[in-house]
Design an enzyme around this catalytic site. Structure first.
Site: not given
Length: 879
Positions: A101-102
């Site tokens: 996600h990051e």
């Protein structure tokens, strides 16, 4: 974490991407083991992922530092030790999934599909929905109250009469077990989620940052448009596991490679180089570093073998090796190779060593060593002096992670000293780093004064260094501490035409005053002030400067950024000015703003931004930023920092909520006053091409896009506010605004010119960066969808150039206050999911009116029947 992330990333990107090589940088104070190797180009400053304590105690959520535009790479991912140790799996999901996600934030410039500031919105279906992608994610909206160590879901969410949405304490709880596969940028912790939202299932109605920042495109559309995606094809076989390298930071190894060719005798270049190199050796380079020196012209020679900086004695010894005479040609490759040799002579590997190369000349042989330098493992910092410095060296600095800085021949701009001052170690602890507080210069006539002040705030003041330079004759120098005491023990170097004062230990906090008087005409004076952190446990205030592209082509605009932080907390309310200097010394001054408008992506995040379009000529440009924090400066502690990982408050299992411990947070963003401060920072240089020789008579720049449009409604009136754009991006004043409304967000986005236009005759545009307000009553809204409309603005300049359509806002005009749906279902519609209970106001009105009509009709018929019984009916009327 990384191994799991690699597999998850491979599946999420349709078998394209995975982590192949991963370098882990080990702190210098850890014990040595045989596995550890010396870093090459890797440094903490340039790391993709930083493992560091949280910005605030207890705030353990991971986030990505991201303040540039959609599709542009972020700065870094910040993971806290608590998270890396695996202690927060329930709140954020598996750590490998969260890293993906990051990573999407960092690598591809996509944004979150949730919004802590706007967690709910009213959909076209008239239902209140959780901000998410996709709408196939199911769950419950509940108020979850925690008191005395226990948490209960005590009631359904209620509607706030002001916002027409759920009240502030309402939260979305996802079902633990789902089948929906999207999306990783919403809640990757759900087991079934393995994909990014694409064009087909992207939720364009939700007020997510992804929609706002990326023009309502899905995350997969953005990723698919990246250079990564264009340069790869799907793999048929599974990917190999990542290969890990454990690299341990060790002492800094630096060799100065200084040009002393014949051209260095012009424009006072040799002496200015020596002044800047002395400042670097006396103040910037850290204790414990190994430093050597090489001179080059047509050939090169080692002038000082590497010696370790332990005290001021080693620093002064290196000063004796600076060049005194300029002659000969320019052989850059010879200089670099001698620098490598000096490092090897000291018994060090080239891996992670640094070459500080300064040159003012062109060299048609420099291309012959570019590949060798790239493969060497060394880092090349390139200081280009004057308009003719060989730009080919820039390729070396870019490839090796070094800095590229430009300094013109205009000595009063202090570019050379600033360039050397910017070369602090990328691995040194912030408390040991030299921080530039002031850099200023003037051209003066005889007896004229250069007066000013510099603030020593309490976060700095250790090992403070004042440097004064001149071009002709020693000036009169007066320096006063905050108590008015005169500082008179300057060390004067008449040969290098500089005087300096080093104050060891702590320096008095407050406003220092300087008065410097020129003794001759056409004198150039400069002052530079540096200091270090006063306390290793209190992070100092720092400024970082950058542009969004290191190469650019006219007339495309650049964006200038300056980030002001104390540790990881942003500093707001500062006055920030950028000085952009062309290769011939012409300087453009820009006031940078943190207002969330124009070039500035986010308001009040400590990042100050502005468009730069006034190019003077082709070639290199230097960037310097000056920041001053006065009485309005504050340190902000964010309730929800931007781009933090989605916190999962709990899961719905068999209709019941299994809550997680609440994350520690303030109810509101908090701001703490900071004392006055001054800072100066130099960013990497950038190169511009295709600038015409004479200014274009055409208007090439439209108004900037309005990105902070907000709307509220009251008694069927809509109030709009936004920041005014300019005639040229964010400079000047636009000619007019075009405001349009629609019942469909997609129609407004895709067919803006066909949407219903609002009468804005009375709206007179203000100067750029002013606050605009406008109130109107919507008309021609259909009865069916009168509960909400979408609004957007486009601005037009005097040349009829139009801006991009603004961010789109939604306004609820008419709300069924007793309608409180609590379940979220995929693809809701009024037909499939009718309200469970309650009546809208419009329905109630119809029922009342209908009842009155029916009652009246019954009474009329009754009266008529009674009258008929009393007398015979008339043949023609029947009564």
């Amino acid at each position: 974490m990384v191994i799991d992330a690699s597999t998850y990333l491979f599946e999420a990107t349709e078998n394209r991407f995975f982590f192949k090589n991963v370098s882990i940088l080990i702190p210098e104070n850890w014990k040595n083991i045989n596995q550890y190797k010396r870093p090459k180009h890797e440094s903490y400053k340039h790391a993709d992922v930083r493992v560091a304590p949280p910005a605030l105690p207890g705030r353990y959520e991971p986030y990505t530092k991201q303040f540039t535009a959609c599709e542009e790479k972020g700065e870094y991912i910040h993971l806290t030790p608590d998270f890396v140790l695996g202690n927060k799996q329930n709140e954020f999901g598996p750590s490998g999934r969260l890293l993906v996600h990051e990573w999407a934030h960092l690598r591809w410039g996509v944004f979150d599909e949730y919004n802590d500031d706007e967690p709910f919105y009213r959909a076209k279906s008239r239902k209140i929905e959780a901000t998410r992608c996709s709408t196939g994610i199911t769950g419950l909206n509940r108020v979850y109250v925690c008191e005395g160590g226990s948490c209960v879901s005590d009631r359904e969410c209620r509607i706030d009469s002001k916002t027409n949405l759920y009240q502030k304490n309402c939260q979305f709880f996802p079902d633990k077990y789902q089948t929906e596969k999207t999306s990783i940028m919403f809640m990757q912790g759900i087991d079934s989620v393995t994909k990014f939202c694409n064009e087909k299932n992207h939720n364009r109605e939700a007020p997510s940052l992804q929609n706002k920042m990326c023009n309502y495109r899905s995350t997969w559309e953005v990723i698919s448009n990246s250079e990564d995606f264009k340069n790869t094809t799907a793999m048929s076989a599974p990917p190999p596991p990542p290969v890990f390298s454990l690299l341990k930071i060790s002492e800094r190894i630096v060799c100065l490679v200084l040009d002393k060719s014949g051209s260095m005798a012009t424009s006072n270049r040799l002496n200015r180089m020596n002044q800047a190199a002395q400042h670097f050796l006396l103040q910037t380079v850290e204790n414990g570093s190994w430093v050597g020196m090489v001179h080059f012209d047509s050939s090169a020679s080692i002038r000082s073998n590497l010696i370790q900086i332990i005290s001021s004695n080693e620093r002064r010894k290196l000063l004796e090796s600076l060049p005194t005479v300029a002659s000969g040609g320019t052989s850059i490759c010879s200089g670099i190779e001698s620098g490598f040799q000096a490092i090897r002579n000291a018994g060090f590997q080239l891996d992670g060593s640094e070459i500080v190369l300064l040159t003012d000349g062109e060299d048609n042989t420099v291309k012959s060593c570019i590949e060798t330098v790239k493969q060497s493992g060394a880092i090349i910092h390139f200081i280009a002096l004057g308009p003719n410095a060989a730009l080919e060296v820039k390729e070396m600095s870019t490839a090796t992670g070094g800095k590229y800085v430009y300094a013109s021949d205009e000595g009063q701009n202090n570019g050379l000293i600033d360039a050397f001052a910017a070369l602090a170690s990328g691995n040194i602890d912030g408390s040991q780093q030299s921080i530039q507080l002031e850099s200023k210069g003037l051209k003066l006539n005889s007896n004229d004064w250069m007066n000013g002040t510099v603030i020593i705030d309490s976060t700095v003041g250790k090992d403070t260094f004042f440097l004064i330079t001149w071009s002709q004759q020693l000036p009169s120098i007066y320096l006063f501490d905050p108590n008015g005491m005169s500082m008179e023990n300057f060390t004067v170097d008449s040969t290098s035409k500089m005087a300096y004062l080093n104050i060891p230990g702590a320096t008095k906090v407050g406003v220092w005053t300087y008065n410097i008087q020129a003794k001759t005409s056409s004198e150039t004076l400069t002052i530079t002030v540096n200091s270090r952190a006063a306390n290793s446990f209190v992070p100092p205030i720092t400024v970082n400067a950058k542009v969004n592209k290191d190469t650019n082509s006219y007339p495309s605009p650049l964006i200038v950024y300056a980030e002001i932080l104390q540790g990881y907390l942003p500093i707001l309310g500062a006055n920030v000015t950028a000085f952009i200097e062309s290769k011939f010394g012409e300087t453009e001054v820009l006031e940078l703003l943190d207002n969330g408008a124009g070039a500035d992506s986010f308001k009040n995040d400590g990042v100050y931004s502005r468009y730069f379009t006034t190019y003077k000529e082709n070639g290199a440009y230097n960037l310097k930023v000056r920041a001053h924090g006065g009485e309005n400066a504050v340190r902000r502690s964010l309730r929800h920092p931007l781009n933090t990982a989605a916190f999962i408050p709990g899961w719905v299992v068999d209709g019941n909520i299994e809550g997680n411990p609440p994350r520690p947070e303030n109810d509101e963003d908090t701001q703490t006053n900071v004392e006055s401060f001054t800072r100066t920072a130099t960013g990497d240089a950038f190169v511009v091409s295709n600038v015409p020789q004479s200014p274009s008579l055409l208007d090439l720049f439209p108004p900037s896009q309005i990105t902070d449009l907000e709307a509220t409604s009251h008694e069927n009136e809509i109030n709009l506010t936004w920041t005014a754009p300019g005639d040229d991006f964010d400079v000047g004043k636009v000619q007019q605004y075009i405001i349009r409304i629609s019942e469909s967000i997609l129609d407004l986005r895709d067919n803006f010119d066909d949407a219903l236009q609002v009468n804005t005759t009375a709206l007179l545009p203000k100067e750029a960066n002013s606050k605009e307000t406008f109130t109107f009553k919507p008309g021609n809204i259909s009865e069916e969808n009168e509960t909400h409309i979408f609004i957007a603005i486009q601005s037009v300049d005097k040349s009829n150039l139009t801006s991009k359509v603004s961010n789109i806002v939604q306004v609820a005009l008419f709300v069924q206050e007793d309608y409180t749906p609590d379940e979220i279902h995929p693809d809701p519609s009024p037909d499939k999911n009718p309200p469970k209970s309650g009546l809208s106001i419009s329905t109630l009105v119809l029922l009342v009116v209908g009842s009155v009509v029916i009652v009246s009709l019954i009474l009329s018929i009754t009266i008529c029947i009674l009258n008929k019984r009393r007398k015979p009916s008339r043949p023609r009327t029947g009564f």
